[in-house]
Structures are given as C-alpha cells and as structure tokens.
Design an enzyme around this catalytic site. Sequence first.
Site, PDB file in Angstrom:
ATOM      1  CE  LYS A 250       3.684   0.631   4.571  1.00  0.00           C
ATOM      2  NZ  LYS A 250       2.938   0.681   3.298  1.00  0.00           N
TER       3      LYS A 250
ATOM      4  NE  ARG B 182       3.882  -7.739  11.311  1.00  0.00           N
ATOM      5  CZ  ARG B 182       3.236  -6.597  11.230  1.00  0.00           C
ATOM      6  NH1 ARG B 182       1.925  -6.548  11.468  1.00  0.00           N
ATOM      7  NH2 ARG B 182       3.855  -5.486  10.902  1.00  0.00           N
TER       8      ARG B 182
ATOM      9  CD  GLU C 274      -2.612  -1.211   2.624  1.00  0.00           C
ATOM     10  OE1 GLU C 274      -3.460  -0.320   2.841  1.00  0.00           O
ATOM     11  OE2 GLU C 274      -2.331  -2.107   3.443  1.00  0.00           O
TER      12      GLU C 274
END
Length: 558
Positions: free
Chosen positions: A274, A264, A38
């Site tokens: 983020k 992850r 993204e």
Amino acid sequence: MAEKTAADTPRSNFIRQIIDQDLASGKHQSVHTRFPPEPNGFLHIGHAKSIVLNFGIAQDYQGSCNLRFDDTNPLKEKVDYVNSIQEDVQWLGYTWEGKPRYSSDYFDRLHGYAVELIEKGLAYCDFSSQEQMREMRGTLKEPGSNSPYRDTAVEENLKIFADMTAGKYQEGEVCLRAKIDMSSPFMCMRDPVIYRVRFAHHHQTGDKWCVYPMYDFTHCISDAIEGITHSLCTLEFQDNRRLYDWVLDNISIDCHPQQIEFSRLNLQYTVMSKRKLNMLVEEGKVSGWDDPRMPTIAGIRRRGYTPSSIREFCHRIGVTKMDNQVEMSMLEACIRDELNQKAPRAMAVIDPVRLVIENYPAAHEEQLDAPNHPNDDSMGVRQVPFAREILIEREDFREEANKKYKRLVLGKEVRLRNAYVIKAERVEKDAAGEITTIYCSYDPETLGKDPADGRKVKGVIHWVAAEHAIAAELRLYDRLFQVPNPGAEDDFFATLNPESLVVKHGFVEPSLANAQAEQAYQFERIGYFCADSQDSQPGALVFNQTVGLRDTWSENDN
C-alpha cells in the site's frame, strides 16, 4: 452473494481441512470469520484473495463473516477508503454479517484491557526515545536489554497511563509496552508497544481519544470480542501469532480465536505494498488509485475485469503456506476465458486508413447482419451499416507481402468481416509517401458466403463504415512495470513501463454509441474492451482495453 458461477465451487485447502476437523470434533459448532482491512488505502488484488477466502469459507460452511475496519492509526486513514473498501467487497459479490464493524468500536474495552495488563504487572509506561528502544531491542542474533522503566511500580504506571489518556504528554514522549521477554527469539515478543500518544482526529471517534492502541494489540482482542472462530491472515503475521495468543491469554476475555496463516498474493509486474501504491498515486505516476494499470480492485474493475473472474483467479492460485510469485498471465487468462464466452462482438479500428470500394454504388448503403457472438445464437444479431467508403486498420494492408500475410495486399483479395470479398486495386499517397486511400473492388455475390467461382480467400479483416463510424479514444494497457518483481528494486520507479498506457484515437461501429461502463465487448481481432467508468460518455467515448485476445507476453517469453 451474487449468483454463483463455476468460480465459486469450493476447493479444498489446508484451512478448510482444519475447519472440518474443528467442526467434527465439536470444538466449534459454526464458523465465524472476518475480513479486517486497514482503511489507509484502496484494496488490491491481494486483498481480494483474503476476501474470497474469508467470505467464501463463511458461505460454504453456512457461517458468518464480519467486515471490520482495523482503524488504529487516524493519521493515515480516511472515510473515502472506508467507503471504497465496502464498495469493493460488495462488487466482488459478498455481504457481511450485520453492520460494518470498527476496531474503534472497542476502544473503551481495549483501554480497559491495557489497564488490566498494567494491574497484573504485564505492561509498563516507557519514556525511552524510539532510538533508545530500537537499540534495546537487540537483533535477530543478540537478545534485547530491559528498559530502565520496565520495573516501574504498578501504581505509577497506572497514573502515567491515565495522564497519557488525559493528554498530559506529548506525542513520542511516552508509550505503553507489554512486559513479555526481551530475550525472546521472536522480535515481536520483546516488550512490544501496545499504546502510544497521538493527537489526531479519528474518522469514527472524533477527538475523544489522544491515545491509540497498536494494531497487534487491537486485532486479537477485536477478533475475540466478535467471537471469531478462525482468524485467517497472511504469513508475515506468523511470528505475531505468539503475541496474538499472549495478549488473549493474559486478559479476562472468554473467546480465544485460532490464528491461521496462509501465503499472501505476490503478482508479477506490479507491487502489493500500500505504501508503494500510494507513492505511485502521490507522485503522479498513475492517475489515481483506480487507474486501470493499478492492481487495486477499483483499478481492475475500471479496466473491465468481472467479479467472477477475480474469484476464479483466487481459486486457481489456491491457498497454501508457500510464498511465490504468480504470473500476470494467470489473472489475464481468467478474464479472457470468461469474456470469450460472454462478451458480445463489435468492430473498432484503432489506426484507420480510408478504403474506397470503387464499384460499389456511390449513393447506396445497406445494413448487414452481424452476430453478437459466433458461438451463441441466443445473443442475437446486430445491424452494421455498410457503404462505399469504409475504414480498416492500417496494418491490415500492404502493397507487397509474402504468403504468410493473410490480410489485404495490392492485387489480392480478402474478406471483410460479415460482408463482402474485396480486391485491392491501387493506392493514393500523400507527399510524404503515406498511404491515404486504398481503392478496391468488391464482388457483390460474396455477401456472407465464400466465392462461388473457387477463389480461395484466406484472410478476414474488420472495418467500420466511414460515414457512420464514431470517434473514440482507445486506451491500450500493458504491464505497469518492466520487471517481474519491481518491489525488490531499490528504485522501483525506475522500472516503470513507459508503454504501460498507449492512447489511440480510432473509430467504433455505431452500435457502441451508448456503451455502458463495465459492459465488455470483444473488438474483433483486437481484444476485449469496456467503456471507461470515469471518462466515457455519449459523444466522447473512451474504451479501456481489458486484455488482448491472446497472451502475447508468454509468447514473447518463449
């Protein structure tokens, strides 16, 4: 891709085993993956794991990998982020199939599939407020309740959705929800929102749209449109696989990629959110997304990490379904191992003190040979100027010391790196008692060899010739946070390490006058450094410490 190294050797994992089975059974004839960031921030080391996995698998199986920007939220996305992501992927050594793709490339088709779901009675327009929808959603233990708009007629839903698309409703006034199961044990299946009204300029489509699809609706369809065979994502999307499959099962599309989840990357002493990284930038806790203390790819690149060291790190931590926190020392070991073999040596003094060799001819100067690497003759030899006055590290001298101290002590000898044996004779101090000058003698017969008279000189210290030394700003970096898992803290700002950046004003040898960004050097006995890509320039050198010569954190922990 860049030239292969040992870091690029394929290593088996459960995803590769699935792919092997799919190819052997004939389910797929080739492998097609994608990396779908993204564009709402810079990529971090966690994304590097996904990049290495997706592009690496495509490469190893002679398949292809797309770079696709999942750009469904124009309020948080920027072209700057798009550009930085492309640069990061290329820097890591990978190229994508064709041109970069965008989910916004498929907005027309996505809108059509939303209409198809409405026509099938599988989607409806809901005027409930966010608070009302939150209450109707239920809890992990209690089922949700149906919206009063859930049974609106198909024709009415089509009209409302058309009016949404035409901009006749305000943001938050109405949304489009999938009609699935409000009693599902999986929260993502309780009639999730798939479209919302948003009046925002999009970096790719401009002002064409005022309705935007949600990520979960967009992602699976984008995968299918692109013919992705294996859609690899992290474990937080494990439950969402039900929605991924439901959407593709209920629209008229031929391809149905297989979503596979893996753990992850959680790296100690930093954050991988983020949102939190953006908070660090916005609150001025760091100098920007590419601050060398940040776990962003841009930050660690600026600090001096190499693409191959990052790829090696990603391979070392492996691909599993088990969540865990990776020690920062694992990342540092990868770059330390590489630079120990590849980085040329140089000398720098961080905290200088003046040293005068009294019996060295005052007007004399010589150029001494210094190997660029002690174990690699192919790297050649550089010339280092030597004269009567030099600079050494202040910590490399003591007036008195025990036998464990292997550096210069008053009345004793030490060897200067690639030069002579010297003996400290006396010191000069200022009014505050600070040593300003160390006076020494040297043995001219000891250049490049041990003393011939049987004297044992145990210590070796580095130095730079005072007249030729070049002033430089040396930035010493440490962990950004003081605790291993700062993201778990209520106030993660409170755990910031005040010593994460210490700036020293020292001197480097003249061979570094034109040091280029990303060129690593081992500053002998100090650590690995590179010229800063933003701030360093000839005449105003700035060096970033990439990593120390050894793992002092592990030593302290033990």
